[in-house]
Design a protein around this motif. Structure first.
Motif, PDB file in Angstrom:
ATOM      1  N   SER A   1       0.839  -1.208   0.000  1.00 13.91           N
ATOM      2  CA  SER A   1       0.000   0.000   0.000  1.00 13.91           C
ATOM      3  C   SER A   1       0.866   1.247   0.000  1.00 13.91           C
ATOM      4  CB  SER A   1      -0.911   0.022   1.235  1.00 13.91           C
ATOM      5  OG  SER A   1      -1.823  -1.049   1.177  1.00 13.91           O
TER       6      SER A   1
ATOM      7  N   ASP B   1      -5.777  -0.597  -4.713  1.00 11.65           N
ATOM      8  CA  ASP B   1      -5.162  -1.303  -3.591  1.00 11.65           C
ATOM      9  C   ASP B   1      -6.054  -2.460  -3.155  1.00 11.65           C
ATOM     10  OD1 ASP B   1      -3.606  -2.087  -1.503  1.00 11.65           O
ATOM     11  OD2 ASP B   1      -3.687  -0.187  -0.418  1.00 11.65           O
ATOM     12  N   GLU B   2      -5.708  -3.655  -3.567  1.00  9.54           N
ATOM     13  CA  GLU B   2      -6.491  -4.864  -3.272  1.00  9.54           C
ATOM     14  C   GLU B   2      -7.976  -4.679  -3.608  1.00  9.54           C
ATOM     15  OE1 GLU B   2      -5.741  -6.932   0.347  1.00  9.54           O
ATOM     16  OE2 GLU B   2      -3.740  -6.086   0.579  1.00  9.54           O
TER      17      GLU B   2
HETATM   18 MG   LIG Z   1      -2.119  -2.832   1.996  1.00  7.14          MG
END
Ligand SMILES: [Mg+2]
Ligand SMILES: Nc1ncnc2c1ncn2[C@@H]1O[C@H](COP(=O)(O)OP(=O)(O)O)[C@@H](O)[C@H]1O
Length: 240
Positions: A49, A166-167
């Motif tokens: 991240s 992010d994911e």
């Molecule tokens: Mg992360």
């Protein structure tokens, strides 16, 4: 494709116990990202991240520079954010308006001052993602998959040509995971995404493996995923 350049960019933070050594969150990294699809994989807490957040200024490097299409993220964050959209795992952290349509309209506000045209443009964006039927629904009443697609529509309505995600599939079931992946891969935008889903990572043009704040591998999906598997296997045998 745009060029995202890291020039010895890293992030260290002061140690909470007050000692002299800073904690390294991301060791200085130099790389150019110019591929259309770049995946970032690595264990929880490895620095994925942080790497992504440096691209749009959500995190600021403590050393070095990140430059997006010639613009220094630290010096010109507003200009960079006009180029770089950011999608989080949890769509509710970015959907701020009660109704789906209103959220997309909000993204259009800086570029479209006329209310009627803004509403029409929001409907066009939703329609292009096959989401027009959700326009007047509350974002809270949507399924997780619908919500993430609406969040994606909303961030992209602002018109950026780079998407950092992010994911984005972490909270989705398999069907919605695949739907979101396919939707992302159909976009023209350059996409830099972190994921724990190795099938998703395998679709990228290039995969970065992050471990303990370092990029320990950078290459084709096949090699990078194998590297990551070996890291996970050696970590679990050390732990047992
Ligand atoms: Mg992360
Ligand atoms: N600003 C910060 N201050 C202190 N610790 C941080 C900060 N940002 C991230 N961290 C820590 O650095 C590590 C890496 O974080 P992160 O980039 O979120 O990893 P990942 O996304 O791979 O799980 C984590 O242990 C996280 O708690």
């Amino acid at each position: 494709m745009e060029v995202i350049s890291f020039h010895a960019a890293g992030l260290s933070v002061p140690n909470p116990d007050g000692s002299d050594d800073d904690t390294v969150i991301l060791a200085p990294v130099s790389l150019d990202l110019r591929e259309s699809r770049v995946a970032v994989i690595g264990a929880n807490g490895s620095g994925k991240s942080t790497l992504l957040r440096l691209i749009n200024g959500l995190a600021r490097p403590s050393t070095g520079r990140v430059v997006v299409d010639g613009k220094d993220v630290a010096r010109d964050v507003a200009a960079v954010r006009r180029r770089v959209a950011f999608l989080f795992s949890d769509p509710l952290s970015q959907l701020v308006m009660p109704l789906v349509r209103e959220d997309v309209e909000l993204s259009l506000k800086p570029t479209l001052k006329n209310k009627v045209r803004r509403r029409q443009a929001a409907m066009d964006h939703l329609d292009s993602m096959d989401l027009a039927h959700l326009a007047d629904r509350s974002v809270h009443d949507l399924s997780g998959g619908e919500r993430q697609l609406v969040a994606l529509t909303s961030v992209l309505a602002a018109g950026q040509d780079i998407l950092v995600a992010d994911e984005p599939t972490t909270l989705l079931d398999l069907r919605n995971n695949i739907l979101l992946q396919d939707t992302l891969f159909a976009l023209d935008q350059q996409i830099i995404y972190a994921t724990h889903d190795l099938d998703f990572a395998a679709r990228a043009d290039r995969v970065l493996v992050v471990e303990g704040g370092h990029i320990v591998h950078d290459g084709t999906p096949c090699e990078a995923i194998e590297h990551y598997r070996q890291l996970a296997l050696s970590a679990s045998s050390e732990g047992s």
